[in-house]
Each structure stands twice: as structure tokens, then as C-alpha cells.
Design an enzyme around this catalytic site. Structure first.
Site, PDB file in Angstrom:
ATOM      1  N   ARG A  12      -3.247  15.126  -0.589  1.00 12.79           N
ATOM      2  CA  ARG A  12      -3.224  15.743  -1.933  1.00 12.79           C
ATOM      3  C   ARG A  12      -4.479  15.341  -2.692  1.00 12.79           C
ATOM      4  O   ARG A  12      -5.121  14.342  -2.363  1.00 12.79           O
ATOM      5  CB  ARG A  12      -1.999  15.245  -2.719  1.00 12.79           C
ATOM      6  CG  ARG A  12      -0.707  15.864  -2.260  1.00 12.79           C
ATOM      7  CD  ARG A  12       0.366  15.775  -3.335  1.00 12.79           C
ATOM      8  NE  ARG A  12       0.878  14.437  -3.543  1.00 12.79           N
ATOM      9  CZ  ARG A  12       0.846  13.791  -4.712  1.00 12.79           C
ATOM     10  NH1 ARG A  12       0.323  14.363  -5.771  1.00 12.79           N
ATOM     11  NH2 ARG A  12       1.353  12.579  -4.808  1.00 12.79           N
ATOM     12  N   GLY A  13      -4.796  16.100  -3.736  1.00 12.90           N
ATOM     13  CA  GLY A  13      -5.843  15.729  -4.692  1.00 12.90           C
ATOM     14  C   GLY A  13      -7.190  15.455  -4.046  1.00 12.90           C
ATOM     15  O   GLY A  13      -7.639  16.192  -3.148  1.00 12.90           O
ATOM     16  N   ALA A  83      -5.763   6.260  -1.050  1.00 13.25           N
ATOM     17  CA  ALA A  83      -4.437   6.322  -1.688  1.00 13.25           C
ATOM     18  C   ALA A  83      -4.423   5.477  -2.958  1.00 13.25           C
ATOM     19  O   ALA A  83      -4.917   4.353  -2.972  1.00 13.25           O
ATOM     20  CB  ALA A  83      -3.366   5.823  -0.728  1.00 13.25           C
ATOM     21  N   ILE A  85      -2.299   4.988  -7.089  1.00 17.20           N
ATOM     22  CA  ILE A  85      -1.315   5.406  -8.104  1.00 17.20           C
ATOM     23  C   ILE A  85      -1.689   4.781  -9.445  1.00 17.20           C
ATOM     24  O   ILE A  85      -2.466   3.825  -9.490  1.00 17.20           O
ATOM     25  CB  ILE A  85       0.122   4.967  -7.754  1.00 17.20           C
ATOM     26  CG1 ILE A  85       0.208   3.427  -7.576  1.00 17.20           C
ATOM     27  CG2 ILE A  85       0.626   5.680  -6.506  1.00 17.20           C
ATOM     28  CD1 ILE A  85       1.622   2.883  -7.565  1.00 17.20           C
ATOM     29  N   GLN A 141     -10.024   0.072 -19.142  1.00  8.24           N
ATOM     30  CA  GLN A 141      -9.458   1.215 -19.859  1.00  8.24           C
ATOM     31  C   GLN A 141      -8.178   0.799 -20.572  1.00  8.24           C
ATOM     32  O   GLN A 141      -7.323   0.137 -19.975  1.00  8.24           O
ATOM     33  CB  GLN A 141      -9.159   2.354 -18.867  1.00  8.24           C
ATOM     34  CG  GLN A 141      -8.509   3.583 -19.468  1.00  8.24           C
ATOM     35  CD  GLN A 141      -9.397   4.309 -20.464  1.00  8.24           C
ATOM     36  OE1 GLN A 141     -10.624   4.220 -20.410  1.00  8.24           O
ATOM     37  NE2 GLN A 141      -8.784   4.995 -21.409  1.00  8.24           N
ATOM     38  N   GLY A 143      -4.631   0.567 -21.666  1.00  3.18           N
ATOM     39  CA  GLY A 143      -3.402   0.975 -20.979  1.00  3.18           C
ATOM     40  C   GLY A 143      -3.465   0.893 -19.466  1.00  3.18           C
ATOM     41  O   GLY A 143      -2.533   1.334 -18.785  1.00  3.18           O
ATOM     42  N   TYR A 147      -4.411  -1.096 -13.201  1.00  4.76           N
ATOM     43  CA  TYR A 147      -5.265  -0.160 -12.434  1.00  4.76           C
ATOM     44  C   TYR A 147      -6.725  -0.628 -12.447  1.00  4.76           C
ATOM     45  O   TYR A 147      -7.402  -0.640 -11.407  1.00  4.76           O
ATOM     46  CB  TYR A 147      -5.124   1.224 -13.056  1.00  4.76           C
ATOM     47  CG  TYR A 147      -5.827   2.348 -12.348  1.00  4.76           C
ATOM     48  CD1 TYR A 147      -5.289   2.934 -11.203  1.00  4.76           C
ATOM     49  CD2 TYR A 147      -7.017   2.884 -12.845  1.00  4.76           C
ATOM     50  CE1 TYR A 147      -5.914   4.002 -10.573  1.00  4.76           C
ATOM     51  CE2 TYR A 147      -7.642   3.947 -12.231  1.00  4.76           C
ATOM     52  CZ  TYR A 147      -7.094   4.509 -11.087  1.00  4.76           C
ATOM     53  OH  TYR A 147      -7.728   5.567 -10.481  1.00  4.76           O
ATOM     54  N   PRO A 177     -15.081   7.611  -8.785  1.00 12.72           N
ATOM     55  CA  PRO A 177     -15.044   8.864  -9.556  1.00 12.72           C
ATOM     56  C   PRO A 177     -14.753   8.627 -11.035  1.00 12.72           C
ATOM     57  O   PRO A 177     -14.082   7.665 -11.405  1.00 12.72           O
ATOM     58  CB  PRO A 177     -13.881   9.645  -8.919  1.00 12.72           C
ATOM     59  CG  PRO A 177     -13.519   8.931  -7.663  1.00 12.72           C
ATOM     60  CD  PRO A 177     -13.932   7.500  -7.883  1.00 12.72           C
ATOM     61  N   ILE A 180     -11.927  13.783 -12.720  1.00 11.67           N
ATOM     62  CA  ILE A 180     -12.000  14.829 -11.705  1.00 11.67           C
ATOM     63  C   ILE A 180     -10.886  15.842 -11.988  1.00 11.67           C
ATOM     64  O   ILE A 180      -9.767  15.457 -12.353  1.00 11.67           O
ATOM     65  CB  ILE A 180     -11.819  14.214 -10.289  1.00 11.67           C
ATOM     66  CG1 ILE A 180     -12.859  13.091 -10.042  1.00 11.67           C
ATOM     67  CG2 ILE A 180     -11.910  15.297  -9.219  1.00 11.67           C
ATOM     68  CD1 ILE A 180     -14.315  13.492 -10.136  1.00 11.67           C
TER      69      ILE A 180
HETATM   70  P1  NDP Z   1      -3.006  12.111  -6.048  1.00  9.04           P
HETATM   71  O1  NDP Z   1      -1.895  11.530  -6.862  1.00  9.04           O
HETATM   72  O2  NDP Z   1      -3.345  13.554  -6.220  1.00  9.04           O
HETATM   73  O3  NDP Z   1      -2.700  11.869  -4.484  1.00  9.04           O
HETATM   74  C1  NDP Z   1      -2.382  10.588  -4.063  1.00  9.04           C
HETATM   75  C2  NDP Z   1      -2.289  10.545  -2.560  1.00  9.04           C
HETATM   76  O4  NDP Z   1      -2.057   9.174  -2.195  1.00  9.04           O
HETATM   77  C3  NDP Z   1      -1.116  11.342  -2.014  1.00  9.04           C
HETATM   78  O5  NDP Z   1      -1.427  11.817  -0.717  1.00  9.04           O
HETATM   79  C4  NDP Z   1      -0.015  10.289  -1.933  1.00  9.04           C
HETATM   80  O6  NDP Z   1       1.002  10.568  -0.998  1.00  9.04           O
HETATM   81  C5  NDP Z   1      -0.830   9.077  -1.495  1.00  9.04           C
HETATM   82  N1  NDP Z   1      -0.176   7.809  -1.811  1.00  9.04           N
HETATM   83  C6  NDP Z   1       0.237   7.357  -3.010  1.00  9.04           C
HETATM   84  N2  NDP Z   1       0.837   6.151  -2.872  1.00  9.04           N
HETATM   85  C7  NDP Z   1       0.786   5.848  -1.552  1.00  9.04           C
HETATM   86  C8  NDP Z   1       1.271   4.772  -0.769  1.00  9.04           C
HETATM   87  N3  NDP Z   1       1.901   3.717  -1.302  1.00  9.04           N
HETATM   88  N4  NDP Z   1       1.091   4.828   0.581  1.00  9.04           N
HETATM   89  C9  NDP Z   1       0.462   5.870   1.159  1.00  9.04           C
HETATM   90  N5  NDP Z   1      -0.027   6.917   0.473  1.00  9.04           N
HETATM   91  C10 NDP Z   1       0.146   6.906  -0.861  1.00  9.04           C
HETATM   92  O7  NDP Z   1      -4.270  11.179  -6.286  1.00  9.04           O
HETATM   93  P2  NDP Z   1      -5.761  11.534  -6.794  1.00  9.04           P
HETATM   94  O8  NDP Z   1      -6.367  12.543  -5.905  1.00  9.04           O
HETATM   95  O9  NDP Z   1      -5.730  11.769  -8.262  1.00  9.04           O
HETATM   96  O10 NDP Z   1      -6.500  10.124  -6.570  1.00  9.04           O
HETATM   97  C11 NDP Z   1      -7.055   9.752  -5.306  1.00  9.04           C
HETATM   98  C12 NDP Z   1      -7.822   8.456  -5.491  1.00  9.04           C
HETATM   99  O11 NDP Z   1      -8.881   8.654  -6.426  1.00  9.04           O
HETATM  100  C13 NDP Z   1      -6.972   7.317  -6.042  1.00  9.04           C
HETATM  101  O12 NDP Z   1      -7.368   6.104  -5.469  1.00  9.04           O
HETATM  102  C14 NDP Z   1      -7.300   7.344  -7.523  1.00  9.04           C
HETATM  103  O13 NDP Z   1      -7.065   6.095  -8.102  1.00  9.04           O
HETATM  104  C15 NDP Z   1      -8.767   7.710  -7.487  1.00  9.04           C
HETATM  105  N6  NDP Z   1      -9.285   8.320  -8.700  1.00  9.04           N
HETATM  106  C16 NDP Z   1      -8.784   9.526  -9.171  1.00  9.04           C
HETATM  107  C17 NDP Z   1      -9.342  10.110 -10.288  1.00  9.04           C
HETATM  108  C18 NDP Z   1      -8.867  11.441 -10.804  1.00  9.04           C
HETATM  109  O14 NDP Z   1      -9.457  11.964 -11.765  1.00  9.04           O
HETATM  110  N7  NDP Z   1      -7.862  12.056 -10.192  1.00  9.04           N
HETATM  111  C19 NDP Z   1     -10.441   9.466 -11.037  1.00  9.04           C
HETATM  112  C20 NDP Z   1     -10.872   8.221 -10.463  1.00  9.04           C
HETATM  113  C21 NDP Z   1     -10.316   7.690  -9.336  1.00  9.04           C
HETATM  114  P3  NDP Z   1       2.307  11.475  -1.442  1.00  9.04           P
HETATM  115  O15 NDP Z   1       1.803  12.892  -1.550  1.00  9.04           O
HETATM  116  O16 NDP Z   1       3.284  11.267  -0.343  1.00  9.04           O
HETATM  117  O17 NDP Z   1       2.759  10.921  -2.767  1.00  9.04           O
END
Ligand code: NDP
Length: 241
Positions: A12-13, A83, A85, A141, A143, A147, A177, A180
Site C-alpha cells: 500500500r501507499g 513499513a 505506522i 513534530q 504530537g 514517531y 519523505p 506525500i
Molecule cells: P501506509 O499506511 O499507506 O501503508 C503501510 C504499509 O505498511 C502497509 O502495507 C501495511 O500493511 C504495512 N504495515 C504496517 N504495519 C506493519 C507491521 N507491523 N508489519 C508489517 N507491515 C506493516 O503507509 P505510507 O505509505 O503512508 O508510509 C510508508 C512509509 O513512509 C512509512 O514508514 C511512513 O512512516 C513513511 N512516511 C510516509 C509519509 C506520507 O506522507 N505518507 C511521509 C513520510 C514518511 P497492511 O496493509 O496489512 O496494514
């Protein structure tokens, strides 16, 4: 034989964009996820990328997952620790569960996963470890004490792994990042997005997941062998470290 890349949270993402970009670049890709089976299966069917389910915060599950990926695709050459959260709240309201969940998933996972692949990479004298941090790990940041602590830890971890393994053909780098345009960010009401978020970004827009993915593809490639221990900020100029 194509090189093998494992992307945690690769379904995802940003992780999904990374998995797809690595596949396009010629890698055999494994994408792991935590529990959202529906999204993972759709991702697998749409992209013909193998998916694997385990919790990156669980050391034993990571070792078993790595064995499974290597059995199906071959030895892992590229590990992308993506990965992550969030469990946001200010410190004075934060309970231990929110702290622990974020540290387990965003930081302990780096030990769990990298420890599991490093011996093989050292034996084969080749490896790429790329870990996704965040602008908020660089600047802090409101809150996000949990993280930001985890994401800052990603940088210290990477600099150490880079030093320890440079002589073995292994590089370790961070991609950090900023904002995004993932579903979560795009769900913010437009006026708030414009007035509070985009106004802080010199480039004047959100980043795209593919822009993060392109940086990962470079760091995963053989061409990046002289780049190690570095943090590549992908934030439209919002924070210059
Ligand atoms: P998403 O929430 O869209 O996707 C998270 C992914 O990680 C999913 O595939 C999820 O699996 C998996 N995941 C979550 N927890 C676990 C776990 N305990 N074990 C295995 N897999 C896990 O995340 P983003 O795309 O938003 O973020 C991706 C990375 O980028 C993260 O590290 C985030 O901190 C970082 N980031 C994101 C930003 C943003 O703007 N989005 C900005 C800066 C950094 P499932 O689908 O099963 O839940």
C-alpha cells in the site's frame, strides 16, 4: 537471474509505489504486509508481485518471513524497510501502548529485518539496505514524540550499519519523505491542505509516491555503490538538513 528485493509494507501507499518501481527496474520483488489481506491480494493480482504476511515488529516472524521469501524468490539482495505506522498524540497524553507500537513497527523492525538478511549479504559481498524515515524524524513534530523518535533512530541505525558493512559491498541509506500525496494526506480538507501544509512546501505541491520510489530505485542499484550512510530528503524543500 534478476536481483531480489523485499519491501516491507510494500502493498500500500509509498511501499506499493516502491515495489512497482523495483519490478519495473527488473527486480524480483516480494512485498510484505501486516494484516490487510484484501488490499494485499488486490495489489498482488493487479501487479503480479508476490505478497507475504507477517508483523515486522515480531523478531521470530521476520526470520520466518525472510526464509519464506528466500525459498520462493532467492537470496535477498535489496531490503527496503518501509513499513510504518503513526499513533499520534502529545507526550502528556501518550500511553505506553502508543509509544511501544510505533517503536516496534518503525524502529525495532529495522533490527528484526536487517539482522535477518545481513549475514547472507555479507557472505555474498553485496547488499542494499534502504530505510524509510520521515521529515518528522529530522525536525520533530508536535504530537509525534513516538514517531519522531523512531524515525530519527532509523538514521542512526543506518549510519552504523553503513560503517560496519561498507567493506562487504553493502550500502545502507535512508530516504526521508516529506508530505506525500497518499490517501491519508489527500483526505485532509482542501483548504487545510493548502493553508497549513502546501504553504510550507517551497516546491508548492505534495510529493508523489513515485518520486520517493525513484530515489529508492537509485539507492537499490549497483550504480549507487559510493553512496552509503546518507539520508536523501524528498520533501520539496520543506526541511533542509
Ligand atoms: P501506509 O499506511 O499507506 O501503508 C503501510 C504499509 O505498511 C502497509 O502495507 C501495511 O500493511 C504495512 N504495515 C504496517 N504495519 C506493519 C507491521 N507491523 N508489519 C508489517 N507491515 C506493516 O503507509 P505510507 O505509505 O503512508 O508510509 C510508508 C512509509 O513512509 C512509512 O514508514 C511512513 O512512516 C513513511 N512516511 C510516509 C509519509 C506520507 O506522507 N505518507 C511521509 C513520510 C514518511 P497492511 O496493509 O496489512 O496494514
Amino acid at each position: 537471474m534478476s536481483r531480489v528485493a523485499l519491501v516491507t509494507g510494500g502493498t500500500r501507499g509509498i511501499g506499493a509505489a516502491i515495489s512497482i518501481a523495483l519490478k519495473k527496474a527488473g527486480y524480483s520483488v516480494a512485498a510484505s504486509y501486516a494484516g490487510n489481506d484484501e488490499a494485499a491480494q488486490k495489489f498482488r493480482d493487479d501487479n503480479k508481485i508476490a505478497v507475504f504476511k507477517w508483523d515486522v515488529g515480531d523478531f521470530d516472524a521476520c526470520q520466518e518471513g525472510i526464509v519464506q521469501v528466500e525459498k520462493e524468490l532467492g537470496a535477498i539482495d535489496v531490503l527496503v524497510n518501509n513499513a510504518g505506522i503513526t499513533r499520534d498524540t502529545t507526550l502528556h497524553k501518550m500511553d505506553q501502548a502508543k509509544w511501544q507500537a510505533v517503536i516496534d513497527t518503525n524502529l525495532n523492525s529495522l533490527f528484526n529485518m536487517t539482522r535477518g538478511v545481513i549475514d547472507g549479504m555479507r557472505e555474498r559481498k553485496y547488499g542494499r539496505v534502504i530505510s524509510i524515515s520521515s521529515i518528522n524524524g529530522q525536525k520533530g513534530q508536535f504530537g509525534q514524540a513516538n514517531y519522531a523518535a523512531a524515525k530519527a533512530g532509523v538514521i542512526g541505525f543506518t549510519k552504523s550499519v553503513a560503517q560496519e558493512n561498507a567493506s562487504k559491498g553493502i550500502t545502507a541509506n535512508v530516504v526521508a519523505p516529506g508530505y506525500i500525496g497518499t490517501e491519508m494526506v489527500r483526505a485532509v480538507p482542501e483548504e487545510i491542505l493548502n493553508s497549513k501544509i502546501i504553504s510550507q512546501i517551497p516546491v508548492g505541491r505534495l510529493g508523489e509516491p513515485e518520486e520517493v520510489a525513484d530515489c529508492v530505485v537509485f539507492l537499490a542499484s549497483e550504480k549507487s555503490g559510493f553512496v552509503t550512510g546518507s539520508t536523501l530528503s524528498v520533501n520539496g524543500g520543506q526541511y533542509m538538513d
